[in-house]
Design a protein around this motif. Structure first.
Motif, PDB file in Angstrom:
ATOM      1  N   ALA A  68       0.664  -1.138   0.068  1.00 53.46           N
ATOM      2  CA  ALA A  68      -0.121   0.069   0.155  1.00 53.46           C
ATOM      3  C   ALA A  68       1.149   1.473  -0.123  1.00 53.46           C
ATOM      4  N   GLY A  69       0.243   2.215  -0.682  1.00 47.08           N
ATOM      5  CA  GLY A  69       0.918   3.671  -0.470  1.00 47.08           C
ATOM      6  C   GLY A  69       1.339   4.024  -1.926  1.00 47.08           C
ATOM      7  N   VAL A  70       2.028   4.870  -2.012  1.00 47.02           N
ATOM      8  CA  VAL A  70       2.610   5.726  -3.147  1.00 47.02           C
ATOM      9  C   VAL A  70       3.490   4.685  -3.963  1.00 47.02           C
ATOM     10  N   THR A  71       3.407   4.590  -5.280  1.00 48.12           N
ATOM     11  CA  THR A  71       4.397   3.745  -6.168  1.00 48.12           C
ATOM     12  C   THR A  71       5.078   4.598  -7.080  1.00 48.12           C
ATOM     13  N   GLY A  81      -2.647   9.306   6.042  1.00 47.27           N
ATOM     14  CA  GLY A  81      -3.741   9.191   5.460  1.00 47.27           C
ATOM     15  C   GLY A  81      -3.687   8.254   4.100  1.00 47.27           C
ATOM     16  N   ASN A  82      -2.584   7.872   3.566  1.00 46.73           N
ATOM     17  CA  ASN A  82      -2.628   7.321   2.329  1.00 46.73           C
ATOM     18  C   ASN A  82      -3.292   5.870   2.455  1.00 46.73           C
ATOM     19  N   PHE A  83      -3.353   5.208   3.711  1.00 50.95           N
ATOM     20  CA  PHE A  83      -4.343   4.087   3.671  1.00 50.95           C
ATOM     21  C   PHE A  83      -4.875   3.786   5.148  1.00 50.95           C
ATOM     22  N   ASP A  84      -5.961   3.409   5.021  1.00 50.67           N
ATOM     23  CA  ASP A  84      -6.748   3.029   6.376  1.00 50.67           C
ATOM     24  C   ASP A  84      -7.518   1.771   6.435  1.00 50.67           C
ATOM     25  N   ALA A 154      -1.931   4.647   7.905  1.00 50.70           N
ATOM     26  CA  ALA A 154      -0.669   5.258   7.561  1.00 50.70           C
ATOM     27  C   ALA A 154      -0.773   6.811   8.238  1.00 50.70           C
ATOM     28  N   THR A 155       0.461   6.892   8.957  1.00 50.45           N
ATOM     29  CA  THR A 155       0.570   8.136   9.677  1.00 50.45           C
ATOM     30  C   THR A 155       1.763   8.855   9.497  1.00 50.45           C
TER      31      THR A 155
END
Length: 212
Positions: A68-71, A81-84, A154-155
């Motif tokens: 998860a997250g930016v690629t 806040g990118n994933f929850d 994501a924090t």
């Protein structure tokens, strides 16, 4: 004869003792029940703390967290806040929100490691073998999988392409748990009451149960 009967106090002490004993027993048994409720609260609190600790060092219930997250920028920090991911033991579903979210699957095996500890299988709380770590249910035997919610957020910690994946903040909480009363419920019809929501939050570590 009637006058003597009307003024007689024979048996008054027994009647008074009966009334006082009823109130006394209700008070004593109430203390016992509320003491047991306090024990249940402590046990549930400990179970939540253990669950958060196990979640921080175990494979995530939502395996998609690893990617998860930016690629677009390998090695870039994972934005807050990118994933929850919210994994609910009652529904066996991991919902997800955030700009980097993808639909999450619910890994029952990874959930059971948190709930049951190192003992394999599913269902009721198992007896542990020597050397096995206890799970949440061992600290609060009344706990059911449906009572547990594990959240991965994501924090702003970690970075994309990190070997262990992003570093989420993990929150373990309980839902739909009640205080159970024995004496007050049986003798006075005192209904069980909902246990206030409780949670424990930690920072994820390696999120890996085994190593090569």
């Amino acid at each position: 004869m009637i006058r003597r009967f009307a003024t007689s106090e024979d048996g008054a002490a027994m009647v008074e003792m009966t009334i006082v004993s009823t109130l006394l027993f209700a008070l004593v048994l109430g203390f016992v029940d509320f003491g047991n409720a306090f024990y249940q609260w402590n046990a549930a609190t400990k179970a939540v703390q253990i669950g958060a600790r196990l979640a921080s060092i175990s494979d995530p219930i939502a395996p998609q967290i690893a990617t998860a997250g930016v690629t677009t920028l390998p090695g870039a920090p994972i934005p807050a806040g990118n994933f929850d991911f919210i994994c609910n033991g009652a529904t066996s579903v991991c919902s997800c929100a955030g700009s980097g979210c993808v639909p999450g699957t619910f890994s029952a095996a990874n959930f059971n490691r948190i709930f049951r500890g190192d003992a394999a299988g599913a269902g009721t709380c198992p007896t542990l073998a020597a050397g096995q770590r206890p799970g949440m249910c061992h600290f609060f035997p009344r706990l059911q999988p449906a009572n547990v919610v594990v959240r991965y957020t994501a924090t702003g910690l970690g970075y994309q392409t990190r070997a262990g994946g992003p570093v989420p903040t993990i929150t373990v909480s309980l839902q739909n748990v009640t205080f159970q009363f024995f004496f007050l419920q049986g003798l006075m019809g005192f209904a069980n009451i909902a246990m206030p929501s409780m949670l424990s939050t930690v920072t994820g570590e390696d999120l890996k149960s085994t190593y090569p």
